[in-house]
Design an enzyme around this catalytic site. Sequence first.
Site, mmCIF file in Angstrom:
data_model
loop_
_atom_site.group_PDB
_atom_site.id
_atom_site.type_symbol
_atom_site.label_atom_id
_atom_site.label_comp_id
_atom_site.label_asym_id
_atom_site.label_seq_id
_atom_site.Cartn_x
_atom_site.Cartn_y
_atom_site.Cartn_z
ATOM 1 N N CYS A 110 0.891 -1.157 0.000
ATOM 2 C CA CYS A 110 0.000 0.000 0.000
ATOM 3 C C CYS A 110 0.928 1.206 0.000
ATOM 4 O O CYS A 110 1.522 1.518 1.023
ATOM 5 C CB CYS A 110 -0.895 0.007 1.236
ATOM 6 S SG CYS A 110 -1.820 1.545 1.427
ATOM 7 N N CYS A 113 -0.608 4.376 2.256
ATOM 8 C CA CYS A 113 -0.686 4.305 3.731
ATOM 9 C C CYS A 113 -0.189 2.928 4.165
ATOM 10 O O CYS A 113 1.009 2.664 4.038
ATOM 11 C CB CYS A 113 -2.079 4.654 4.257
ATOM 12 S SG CYS A 113 -3.495 3.955 3.399
ATOM 13 N N SER A 114 -1.078 2.060 4.625
ATOM 14 C CA SER A 114 -0.593 0.760 5.084
ATOM 15 C C SER A 114 -1.708 -0.275 5.010
ATOM 16 O O SER A 114 -1.794 -1.148 5.861
ATOM 17 C CB SER A 114 -0.077 0.881 6.515
ATOM 18 O OG SER A 114 -1.103 1.439 7.310
ATOM 19 N N CYS A 115 -2.586 -0.165 4.004
ATOM 20 C CA CYS A 115 -3.713 -1.087 3.871
ATOM 21 C C CYS A 115 -3.203 -2.524 3.796
ATOM 22 O O CYS A 115 -2.242 -2.806 3.086
ATOM 23 C CB CYS A 115 -4.528 -0.742 2.637
ATOM 24 S SG CYS A 115 -5.249 0.904 2.746
#
Lengths: 210, 219
Positions: A110, A113-115
């Site tokens: 991702c 962000c950090s999905c």
Amino acid sequence: MTGDNHSHDHPHSLLPSDPELRVKTLESLLVEKGLVDPAALETYIQVYSEEVGPMNGARVVARAWSDPEYRQRLLADGTAAIGELGYSGRQGEHLKVVENTPEVHNVVVCTLCSCYPWAVLGLPPAWYKSSAYRARVVREPRAVLREFGLELSDDIEVRVWDSTSEMRYLVLPERPEGSDGLTEEGLAQLVTRDSMIGVSRAVEPGRAGQ
Amino acid sequence: MNGVHDMGGMHGFGPIPIEENEPVFHEDWEARALAMTLALAGWRRWNLDRSRYAREALPPESYLSMSYYERWIAALVDLTVENGLLSREELRQGRPSPDAEPSKPPVTADRVREILARGGPTAREAPSTPRFSVGDSVRTRNIHPAGHTRLPRYARDKWGEVVLYHGAHVFADAHAMGEGEQPQHLYTVRFSARDLWGDQASPRDSVHIDLWEPHLNAR
């Protein structure tokens, strides 16, 4: 100061900058004001420390390796097939499974962000959230995979999946050589978190836990 | 927004910081930051897209110098003030204002697992027929909104091919900005690595990105 610079207007700068102290101050303020239930905080932490993690995804992969019909359903509709094993909910509402083969290698990131598919893998490791991984794996996936010890030959196609929506991607790694006689529980032991993100292969039997 | 969070393709961050046998949380405060973020979402004063936007809106210098959960907690504090759960004065004092009525938390411990199990599905009734089909060639728009967008900079104004269709989903770009859900058709678009990164990329490789219809133009 230009109108573009709000750094001094951000309310968070009113709290102590040391993260431990900042979190402590915020927590006591929230609890005292009745905005959060302290017992609920403990439950959230317990769920993500103990109950939800890569063992969920490993069960999904082991089932797909041992049941060809399940594998078909999993690739056709990840959300439904993973739901059959009881995994769903937060950051696993919409799941897509992508399959590694001798010709195609998939890897998930991702960049924005950090999905990450929490429902099947738990919370992401620090490297997945790092600037280096987010910046590099889309541009030079082969060099990044080499840092994880995975060398891919030039004739393998690398597909990078940048998780920009609420679709969450899970890699179905290749079933390792020599795993023929294993039960589903035995197979699940070969499935690592990293192999389901796509930065490594599943472990060969006899090497699990090493 | 063209922020430092939009990192795809950037140089200079060094090797991947791989850690063997990494714990779920490195510090106790990280676990508490996560838990507070999840618990406060129960007030439904902001949505997940808005929280992502709050993290992106941190000053770029702070964003880069903060650790992951430091960003979460900073954005969370900003959201509580923006949405009236806490006041600046309460943050300054570190305790509730004397005339604040104590509230009742919307999420109690017994409801946590049920809330997590429900999650927040974003699939919605399709508002119209999808404009594109699998196999179509599409070009991403050349947009630079000051607000939230899920179209990364490295993939703007590029040709790609639709490889998956996911139905209509809440449109994150609008949802984050308080403009409602505005469901839009969601596709996965395949970009050849060479089209994105030039000749240094392998001709076999590709990057797949989920994009909503407003991000895309037809050939």
